[in-house]
Design a protein around this motif. Structure first.
Motif, PDB file in Angstrom:
ATOM      1  N   ASP A   6       1.120  -0.791  -0.138  1.00 48.22           N
ATOM      2  CA  ASP A   6      -0.114   0.322  -0.104  1.00 48.22           C
ATOM      3  C   ASP A   6       0.918   1.362  -0.223  1.00 48.22           C
ATOM      4  O   ASP A   6       1.839   1.686   1.397  1.00 48.22           O
ATOM      5  CB  ASP A   6      -1.051   0.072   1.150  1.00 48.22           C
ATOM      6  N   LYS A  28       0.554   3.288   3.450  1.00 51.29           N
ATOM      7  CA  LYS A  28       0.788   3.005   4.023  1.00 51.29           C
ATOM      8  C   LYS A  28       2.170   3.328   4.426  1.00 51.29           C
ATOM      9  O   LYS A  28       2.100   3.269   5.667  1.00 51.29           O
ATOM     10  CB  LYS A  28       0.115   1.656   4.578  1.00 51.29           C
ATOM     11  N   GLN A  56      -5.399   1.843   9.720  1.00 53.76           N
ATOM     12  CA  GLN A  56      -6.072   3.147   8.642  1.00 53.76           C
ATOM     13  C   GLN A  56      -4.730   3.505   7.359  1.00 53.76           C
ATOM     14  O   GLN A  56      -4.089   3.956   7.887  1.00 53.76           O
ATOM     15  CB  GLN A  56      -7.381   3.737   8.770  1.00 53.76           C
ATOM     16  N   THR A  57      -5.783   3.936   6.434  1.00 55.83           N
ATOM     17  CA  THR A  57      -4.422   4.797   5.099  1.00 55.83           C
ATOM     18  C   THR A  57      -4.638   6.261   5.610  1.00 55.83           C
ATOM     19  O   THR A  57      -4.480   7.272   4.613  1.00 55.83           O
ATOM     20  CB  THR A  57      -4.777   5.103   3.747  1.00 55.83           C
ATOM     21  N   ASN A 111     -11.587  10.478  -2.789  1.00 57.27           N
ATOM     22  CA  ASN A 111     -11.145   9.354  -1.562  1.00 57.27           C
ATOM     23  C   ASN A 111     -10.680   8.376  -1.578  1.00 57.27           C
ATOM     24  O   ASN A 111     -10.590   7.149  -2.640  1.00 57.27           O
ATOM     25  CB  ASN A 111     -13.019   8.241  -1.225  1.00 57.27           C
ATOM     26  N   SER A 151      -9.536   4.954  -0.532  1.00 61.42           N
ATOM     27  CA  SER A 151      -9.385   4.761   0.822  1.00 61.42           C
ATOM     28  C   SER A 151      -9.990   2.828   0.148  1.00 61.42           C
ATOM     29  O   SER A 151     -11.509   3.141  -0.027  1.00 61.42           O
ATOM     30  CB  SER A 151     -10.468   4.773   1.718  1.00 61.42           C
ATOM     31  N   HIS A 152     -10.200   1.826   0.723  1.00 63.84           N
ATOM     32  CA  HIS A 152     -11.164   0.687   0.239  1.00 63.84           C
ATOM     33  C   HIS A 152     -11.194   0.326   1.975  1.00 63.84           C
ATOM     34  O   HIS A 152     -10.561   0.509   2.970  1.00 63.84           O
ATOM     35  CB  HIS A 152     -10.274  -0.685  -0.713  1.00 63.84           C
ATOM     36  N   GLY A 187     -11.374   2.146   4.786  1.00 66.00           N
ATOM     37  CA  GLY A 187     -10.213   3.074   5.362  1.00 66.00           C
ATOM     38  C   GLY A 187      -8.665   2.193   5.748  1.00 66.00           C
ATOM     39  O   GLY A 187      -7.641   2.211   5.499  1.00 66.00           O
ATOM     40  N   SER A 191      -6.119   1.294  -0.048  1.00 69.19           N
ATOM     41  CA  SER A 191      -5.839   2.319  -0.834  1.00 69.19           C
ATOM     42  C   SER A 191      -6.573   2.031  -2.061  1.00 69.19           C
ATOM     43  O   SER A 191      -5.876   0.392  -1.724  1.00 69.19           O
ATOM     44  CB  SER A 191      -4.650   3.020  -0.210  1.00 69.19           C
TER      45      SER A 191
END
Length: 806
Positions: free
Chosen positions: A149, A152, A167-168, A191, A193-194, A197, A200
């Motif tokens: 990610d 991250k 979370q990202t 946005n 995030s998946h 959050g 990503s």
């Protein structure tokens, strides 16, 4: 836009006249730098004359231009992190084109760093507060559940605060998640995030480069206060079909790239990823609930890109991203049915044109669309009332962008451009009951606005010791009859004390015309994007930063290639917005005004400030690579209508933040990596006490005739939490964890495979996710004592993944 184009034409006319008078008997070398074997354009390659400070770098499309005095012989070096340095010698009596292909360096080769082989070092660049991470390095860092990610990894950098556990969310130098300009091939991603959050939307297999800018922003960027995260997709292999992918615990991915034609003038890339959480979780949920509850969730994303060389001077690129999250829950025992979906769609059409060896242009047509929707229906089990929730949030952009890169001499690299964006916002949220459901007009009123900007910037080298990047951006925003025109000056510079050491300083003023309304502060998709209006002014920040930068070019094999930066910054933020106390965007049982209410009535404006110091020691190549980062910072917000007008620390104010990242190539077959992070706990608003609230009720006795007689008054109670008058006075426990991974590589005849085993939170730290007041002994018959309980999400999490290339 018309004003911007006129300004650009005037700028080039005056600039060319000035340089035509000053420059005589010079010649220009220009061309493209690509990767050998794939012909992928390389961004940021250093092109320079060894032994001097004369040089330049390739732009986003791999193009460079260098104008030098005419001479019998000149030698140029082409240097890039992770690639073998190439030199070219030629006569320079007339303009000429030299394109170069670089070979990726061997993974285990130690870096041979000398003063003449590094090109532009961190100490020589005028840009400060910028970080780029090689994608190859990102793929070796331990990842949560094996999913590599990009965001991250950026959280591991100094000045970037992490959100909640796993979370990202990105919080840069005191700013919120909406204050980050996230760009993918020129398109804005709103946005990123998946899974609410935890992941990503960016698939590392499809990304060619990523750069984070935290301050000293170049004039070409605008529209956000805190950071720019610019990512570029791979162009695709022009010589042969190539693929890579992976199979993990929760998702699989596949990327294919190759030539579109046999003449090596075109290529394509397509990359997809999908999770199978819905398939894995369905049997467990059905067994637990005996089929009474059905829950399903999955996400997918798709990247695609194609490019074609129309001629030596014209190139065409078409790229896009499409991603979606879908969640569905049906509970037969509670009579509820809920559907959530959110996602992004972007597309970019770009045309590169080379007017001359000194003037490069790029015209982009950009589309970006973000939508979030909730549809929920519940039927009451007691009163048989029907409740419905409809929640929509969206923002759609159409943009036109025209940029020019101009290289009049080695002392100047000029960038100018103009951009216009048409935004359409669709914010709406309403809760309805029974008959009111049929009264709702399903047409959602839209908010249309325009945003534009024109900029000019120049990287100027007045002497061998000075490098200055000065620029000005003029931004304009129009919403109905209200317009905002804002100049945004930018200035950054570096002064070289000695060949490997420099001091730097920068100033940047930024304006932001879009806002994110959030009740949670953690960047969930339920947050609403809204524009600047006649009642809500643009956000504005001013940031000053100073620092030092040092490159280690001598010493042992461990210290060679190290780069050290130490920076201090101070940033102010004006006109930031927040919900008023108790306010929400939800409308309860009011279908007539659901589409006409002014969200401005629920928000209040304030200001904020952030300051601190950042330390980064980074090594990008070599057998051992990684970085050590430390941040010491303070952030405060102040709103006249919140916290009694007193300043307070926002949720993600973090006093200390530490990150250690190490990657070690044990041999050609085994790679070891580890990360350790530590951060001061979040600032939270927690109850300071709990008490029982009472309400009067009546009890009736009924005689034989059915007449009711009031027997007594009863006291019905319910617990109420008292939060006091101060916001975020409670500090959560510190956050820290240790992640490790080991990769086993195997090179086969036609493909390469990699098995990876990783451990997230190796020593099983119970990091706080949220806190709650609860009874210490809820089964006791005595009056219970109330205690504060901490809840965690992730213990130690092992994962295994399989990756392949062919």
């Amino acid at each position: 836009m018309r004003f911007g184009l006129y300004a650009l034409v005037s700028f080039f006319y005056l600039y060319n006249n000035v340089w035509a008078q000053k420059v005589t008997n010079r010649a220009t070398i220009s061309g493209y730098v690509r990767e050998i074997g794939s012909q992928e354009a390389l961004i940021g390659v250093n092109v320079y004359i060894p032994g001097t400070t004369t040089g330049t770098t390739t732009n986003t499309y791999g193009f460079y231009s260098l104008t030098l005095p005419a001479q019998d012989s000149v030698r140029l070096a082409y240097s890039f992190v992770g690639y073998e340095t190439v030199t070219r010698a030629s006569q320079l009596r007339a303009n000429q084109t030299i394109s170069v292909a670089l070979t990726p360096g061997r993974a285990l080769a130690e870096v041979n760093v000398t003063a003449e082989s590094t090109g532009e070092k961190v100490s020589e660049s005028a840009q400060m507060s910028a970080i780029d991470i090689p994608i190859a390095q990102i793929k070796k860092i331990p990842a949560f559940l094996g999913e590599k990610d990009v965001l991250k990894v950026l959280q591991l950098m100094p000045g970037v605060q992490k959100g909640s556990e796993g979370q990202t969310g990105i919080y840069v130098r005191g700013g919120g998640p909406d204050q980050n300009l996230i760009i993918l091939d020129d398109a804005v991603v709103y946005n990123a995030s998946h899974l609410f959050g935890f992941f990503s939307v960016f698939n590392g297999d499809a990304i060619k480069s990523v750069e984070l800018i935290k301050g000293g922003f170049p004039a070409r960027y605008g529209g956000r206060l805190s950071s720019v995260i610019e990512m570029n997709l791979k162009d695709g292999n022009r010589e042969k079909l190539h693929g890579e992918g992976g199979i993990g615990l929760i998702a699989s991915r596949l990327t294919l790239e190759g030539p579109l034609t046999k003449n090596k003038k075109s290529s394509f890339l397509i990359s997809g990823r999908r999770t199978y959480l819905d398939i894995l979780a369905a049997p467990l949920i059905n067994a637990e609930t005996r089929g009474q509850t059905k829950i399903g969730y999955f996400f997918y994303d798709l990247n695609a890109k194609a490019n074609y060389d129309l001629s030596d001077k014209d190139k065409l690129y078409l790229s896009g991203y499409f991603g979606r999250d879908k969640f569905h829950a049906r509970d037969r025992t509670q009579n509820t049915d809920t559907d959530l979906s959110w996602g992004n769609a972007t597309s970019t059409l770009r045309w590169n044109h080379l007017f001359s060896q000194k003037l490069f242009s790029n015209l982009s047509l950009i589309y970006s669309d973000y939508k979030f929707q909730i549809a929920s229906i519940e039927r009451g089990t007691v009163d048989n009332q029907l409740y419905s929730l409809q929640y929509n949030s969206g923002i759609r952009d159409f943009s036109l962008k025209y940029d020019f890169d101009y290289y009049p001499s080695p002392e100047h690299s000029v960038k100018v451009g103009v951009q216009g964006t048409y935004h359409r916002f669709t914010p709406s949220a309403v809760v309805l009951q029974n008959s009111a459901i049929n009264q709702l007009n399903s047409t959602i009123n839209t908010i249309d606005v325009t945003e534009s900007g024109v900029y000019a910037e120049d990287i100027w080298r007045p002497s061998s010791r000075w490098r200055i990047n000065g620029g000005l951006r003029l931004s304009y925003f129009q919403q109905k009859d209200v317009g905002y025109f804002r100049p945004e000056p930018r200035l950054s510079g570096a002064y070289t004390l000695r060949p490997d050491l420099s001091v730097k300083a920068s100033y940047a003023l930024m304006n932001q015309y879009v806002h994110l309304l959030s009740n949670t502060g953690i960047g969930l998709p339920t947050d609403l994007w809204v524009p600047t209006t006649d009642r809500v002014k643009p956000q504005q920040s001013q940031q000053v930063a100073v620092g030092i930068a040092k490159d280690f070019t001598t010493g042992s094999s461990f210290t060679k290639g190290l780069a050290l930066t130490i920076e201090g910054y101070y940033k102010t933020m004006d006109n930031i917005i927040n919900y008023k106390e108790g306010a929400s965007f939800l409308l309860i049982n009011d279908p007539t005004s659901a589409n006409s209410v002014r969200w401005e009535d629920n928000v209040t404006a304030g200001r904020g400030w952030s300051y601190g110091a950042e330390f980064l020691l980074q090594k990008k190549v070599g057998r051992f690579s990684g970085w050590a980062g430390y941040t010491l910072s303070w952030t405060q917000w102040q709103f006249a209508e919140l916290n009694n007008g007193r300043p307070y620390y926002p949720r993600y104010d973090r006093r200390h933040d530490v990150s250690l990242v190490g990657i070690y190539e044990l041999n050609k077959r085994i790679t070891l990596s580890a990360t350790w992070v530590y951060g001061t706990g979040n600032a939270l608003t927690m109850p300071i006490s709990r008490y029982d609230a009472y309400r009067a009720g009546a009890s009736y006795l009924y005689d034989n005739d059915g007449r009711g007689i009031i027997q007594s008054l009863l006291q019905n109670s319910r617990p109420v939490d008292d939060y006091g008058t101060q916001r975020n006075r409670f500090r959560a426990e510190p956050y820290h964890r240790f992640d490790v991974s080991i990769q086993f590589h195997k090179q086969k005849k036609h493909h390469e495979r990699t098995w990876e085993i990783s451990m997230y939170n190796l020593y099983n730290r119970r990091n706080p996710y949220f806190y709650r007041l609860e009874a210490v002994d809820p089964l006791s018959t005595e009056p219970s004592r109330i205690g504060l309980f901490r809840y965690s999400v992730f213990p130690i999490v092992p994962s295994v993944s399989y990756n392949f290339k062919f």
